[in-house]
Design a protein around this motif. Structure first.
Motif, PDB file in Angstrom:
ATOM      1  N   TYR A  70      19.888  -6.731   4.915  1.00  0.00           N
ATOM      2  CA  TYR A  70      20.432  -7.721   5.843  1.00  0.00           C
ATOM      3  C   TYR A  70      19.819  -7.625   7.234  1.00  0.00           C
ATOM      4  CZ  TYR A  70      23.775  -9.717   9.153  1.00  0.00           C
ATOM      5  OH  TYR A  70      24.344 -10.404  10.190  1.00  0.00           O
ATOM      6  N   THR A  71      19.818  -6.426   7.810  1.00  0.00           N
ATOM      7  CA  THR A  71      19.311  -6.279   9.172  1.00  0.00           C
ATOM      8  C   THR A  71      17.822  -6.576   9.251  1.00  0.00           C
ATOM      9  OG1 THR A  71      21.008  -4.631   9.684  1.00  0.00           O
ATOM     10  CG2 THR A  71      19.090  -4.693  11.124  1.00  0.00           C
ATOM     11  N   THR A  72      17.066  -6.039   8.298  1.00  0.00           N
ATOM     12  CA  THR A  72      15.637  -6.301   8.291  1.00  0.00           C
ATOM     13  C   THR A  72      15.362  -7.787   8.072  1.00  0.00           C
ATOM     14  OG1 THR A  72      15.217  -4.095   7.407  1.00  0.00           O
ATOM     15  CG2 THR A  72      13.436  -5.688   7.214  1.00  0.00           C
ATOM     16  N   GLY A  73      16.099  -8.416   7.141  1.00  0.00           N
ATOM     17  CA  GLY A  73      15.915  -9.840   6.884  1.00  0.00           C
ATOM     18  C   GLY A  73      16.281 -10.687   8.092  1.00  0.00           C
ATOM     19  N   ARG A  74      17.361 -10.303   8.771  1.00  0.00           N
ATOM     20  CA  ARG A  74      17.790 -11.071   9.938  1.00  0.00           C
ATOM     21  C   ARG A  74      16.775 -10.969  11.069  1.00  0.00           C
ATOM     22  NH1 ARG A  74      23.081  -9.143  13.136  1.00  0.00           N
ATOM     23  NH2 ARG A  74      21.762  -7.297  13.245  1.00  0.00           N
ATOM     24  N   LEU A  75      16.330  -9.744  11.361  1.00  0.00           N
ATOM     25  CA  LEU A  75      15.358  -9.559  12.436  1.00  0.00           C
ATOM     26  C   LEU A  75      14.033 -10.232  12.104  1.00  0.00           C
ATOM     27  CD1 LEU A  75      16.001  -5.823  13.420  1.00  0.00           C
ATOM     28  CD2 LEU A  75      16.646  -7.875  14.695  1.00  0.00           C
ATOM     29  N   LEU A  97      21.264 -20.789  18.208  1.00  0.00           N
ATOM     30  CA  LEU A  97      21.047 -21.491  16.947  1.00  0.00           C
ATOM     31  C   LEU A  97      20.076 -20.712  16.055  1.00  0.00           C
ATOM     32  CD1 LEU A  97      21.521 -23.969  15.190  1.00  0.00           C
ATOM     33  CD2 LEU A  97      19.656 -25.113  16.416  1.00  0.00           C
ATOM     34  N   MET A  98      19.044 -20.144  16.659  1.00  0.00           N
ATOM     35  CA  MET A  98      18.088 -19.331  15.901  1.00  0.00           C
ATOM     36  C   MET A  98      18.764 -18.095  15.331  1.00  0.00           C
ATOM     37  SD  MET A  98      14.745 -19.381  18.362  1.00  0.00           S
ATOM     38  CE  MET A  98      13.896 -20.903  18.776  1.00  0.00           C
ATOM     39  N   GLY A  99      19.622 -17.471  16.144  1.00  0.00           N
ATOM     40  CA  GLY A  99      20.340 -16.296  15.689  1.00  0.00           C
ATOM     41  C   GLY A  99      21.265 -16.611  14.524  1.00  0.00           C
ATOM     42  N   MET A 100      21.944 -17.761  14.600  1.00  0.00           N
ATOM     43  CA  MET A 100      22.817 -18.178  13.509  1.00  0.00           C
ATOM     44  C   MET A 100      22.015 -18.413  12.230  1.00  0.00           C
ATOM     45  SD  MET A 100      25.330 -20.868  15.483  1.00  0.00           S
ATOM     46  CE  MET A 100      26.147 -21.346  13.964  1.00  0.00           C
ATOM     47  N   THR A 101      20.884 -19.090  12.364  1.00  0.00           N
ATOM     48  CA  THR A 101      20.042 -19.367  11.200  1.00  0.00           C
ATOM     49  C   THR A 101      19.519 -18.076  10.584  1.00  0.00           C
ATOM     50  OG1 THR A 101      19.345 -21.471  12.188  1.00  0.00           O
ATOM     51  CG2 THR A 101      17.993 -20.595  10.399  1.00  0.00           C
ATOM     52  N   ALA A 102      19.000 -17.184  11.431  1.00  0.00           N
ATOM     53  CA  ALA A 102      18.467 -15.915  10.946  1.00  0.00           C
ATOM     54  C   ALA A 102      19.566 -15.064  10.314  1.00  0.00           C
ATOM     55  CB  ALA A 102      17.806 -15.151  12.093  1.00  0.00           C
ATOM     56  N   ARG A 120      30.121 -16.035   7.446  1.00  0.00           N
ATOM     57  CA  ARG A 120      30.533 -14.954   8.347  1.00  0.00           C
ATOM     58  C   ARG A 120      29.372 -14.506   9.216  1.00  0.00           C
ATOM     59  NH1 ARG A 120      29.844  -9.693   8.828  1.00  0.00           N
ATOM     60  NH2 ARG A 120      31.495  -8.424   9.772  1.00  0.00           N
ATOM     61  N   ALA A 121      28.193 -14.357   8.614  1.00  0.00           N
ATOM     62  CA  ALA A 121      27.028 -13.894   9.374  1.00  0.00           C
ATOM     63  C   ALA A 121      26.683 -14.857  10.496  1.00  0.00           C
ATOM     64  CB  ALA A 121      25.834 -13.721   8.434  1.00  0.00           C
ATOM     65  N   MET A 122      26.801 -16.140  10.230  1.00  0.00           N
ATOM     66  CA  MET A 122      26.498 -17.138  11.260  1.00  0.00           C
ATOM     67  C   MET A 122      27.533 -17.089  12.379  1.00  0.00           C
ATOM     68  SD  MET A 122      25.255 -20.267   8.771  1.00  0.00           S
ATOM     69  CE  MET A 122      24.665 -21.315  10.104  1.00  0.00           C
ATOM     70  N   VAL A 123      28.810 -16.903  12.002  1.00  0.00           N
ATOM     71  CA  VAL A 123      29.873 -16.783  13.010  1.00  0.00           C
ATOM     72  C   VAL A 123      29.662 -15.526  13.854  1.00  0.00           C
ATOM     73  CG1 VAL A 123      32.343 -16.393  13.334  1.00  0.00           C
ATOM     74  CG2 VAL A 123      31.560 -18.081  11.673  1.00  0.00           C
ATOM     75  N   VAL A 124      29.351 -14.404  13.179  1.00  0.00           N
ATOM     76  CA  VAL A 124      29.138 -13.139  13.882  1.00  0.00           C
ATOM     77  C   VAL A 124      27.984 -13.252  14.874  1.00  0.00           C
ATOM     78  CG1 VAL A 124      28.314 -10.768  13.593  1.00  0.00           C
ATOM     79  CG2 VAL A 124      30.144 -11.631  12.143  1.00  0.00           C
ATOM     80  N   ASN A 125      26.873 -13.823  14.418  1.00  0.00           N
ATOM     81  CA  ASN A 125      25.716 -13.941  15.298  1.00  0.00           C
ATOM     82  C   ASN A 125      25.995 -14.824  16.502  1.00  0.00           C
ATOM     83  OD1 ASN A 125      22.811 -12.848  14.299  1.00  0.00           O
ATOM     84  ND2 ASN A 125      24.183 -13.091  12.582  1.00  0.00           N
TER      85      ASN A 125
END
Length: 290
Positions: A83-88, A112-117, A178-183
């Motif tokens: 998850y972390t590697t994929g997000r970054l 918006l980029m952070g939410m997408t990633a 959840r990931a999009m909300v968190v970001n």
């Protein structure tokens, strides 16, 4: 006169991904007990009435011993590695593309980029998330219903063999949501808190700590209902929709059940953010100084 000074050392893109993943994994080793406690509280259901985080923690300690708090650690580490590697990786790719096409992005565009990633990283990490939820929840089940996964790879293999490949992505929609909300919550709140506290605290670890804890509080409150629904969907023996699970929780347990496990969630998210960035800075410095 020509400048003969050597160019400053930079960190290659793939090293950034490795360091980002390692930072998240190191932070997870510290906050794993809080994550396990949060999961156990979310799965209590109607039993949650009258039970605090402390009482649940005492029960884990009494029945499983101190190491019971680290059940599922391998899945937690694997989740960070994916998850972390994929997000970054996704965020940096999107950011580089945007800069090349349109120039420096605005703050709202970065959110918006952070939410997408975050959504992309969460989808990649869902199999590890499913394994983590099941492994951390196993101890509260009756012995005859426990899955007794040996480690994350055993869990992944058995899930595929016993339930099919698609079971690895059970709850993918609420996980991504959840990931999009968190970001969004974490990035926006941290940036605003940092800006407001900077004149008083100045640059340094104290500013980072307080900004992270404020962001952690807001992120916990915003993401916990989605997280609880995601957890229940992933634990279900058969496929369940997140809307159905949400309505069932509200009907049978009340609206406030959506914030069950708030304290351990807060204890996990705040320190995890702090430790991740501390490890990130130290690993970056270590690479640049070698």
């Amino acid at each position: 006169m020509a400048d003969n000074r050597p160019a400053p050392k930079t960190i290659p893109g793939w090293i950034n991904f490795v360091i980002g993943g390692l930072s998240g994994m190191m932070a997870t080793c510290i906050v794993q007990p809080a994550d396990l406690l949060k999961t156990r509280m979310q799965l209590l259901g109607p039993e949650a009435k009258g039970q605090s985080a402390i009482s649940v923690a005492k029960g884990i300690l009494r029945k499983e011993g101190p190491m019971g708090f680290y059940v599922g650690l391998s899945a937690g580490l694997f989740r960070q590695a994916t998850y972390t590697t994929g997000r970054l990786g996704s965020f940096n790719t999107i950011l580089d593309w945007y800069k090349a096409e349109y120039g420096v992005p605005s703050f709202s565009m970065k959110i918006l980029m952070g939410m997408t990633a975050g959504g992309i990283g969460a989808f990649i990490g869902t199999p590890a998330e499913v394994s983590l939820i099941r492994m951390t929840a196993d101890g509260r089940l009756p012995p005859e219903k426990r899955r007794n996964y040996k480690n994350v790879f055993n869990a992944l293999n058995r899930i595929v063999r016993e339930e099919g490949v698609t079971a690895l992505w059970r709850g993918a929609v609420p996980t991504v949501t959840r990931a999009m909300v968190v970001n969004a919550a974490q990035l926006g709140t941290y940036s605003q808190a940092r800006e407001l506290l900077l004149p008083t605290l100045g640059e340094g670890i104290v500013l980072h700590l307080w900004s992270s804890m404020i962001a952690g509080f807001v992120t916990s409150a915003a993401s916990l209902p989605v997280d609880i629904v995601k957890t229940r969907v992933q634990m279900a023996a058969k496929g369940s929709s997140q809307i159905g699970v949400l309505l069932n929780i509200v009907k049978n347990e009340g609206v406030m059940a959506l914030w069950s496990g708030f304290l351990p969630t807060l204890i996990k998210i705040g320190p995890h953010t702090v430790f991740t960035f501390i490890f990130l800075e130290q690993l970056n410095a270590l690479y640049l100084n070698t």
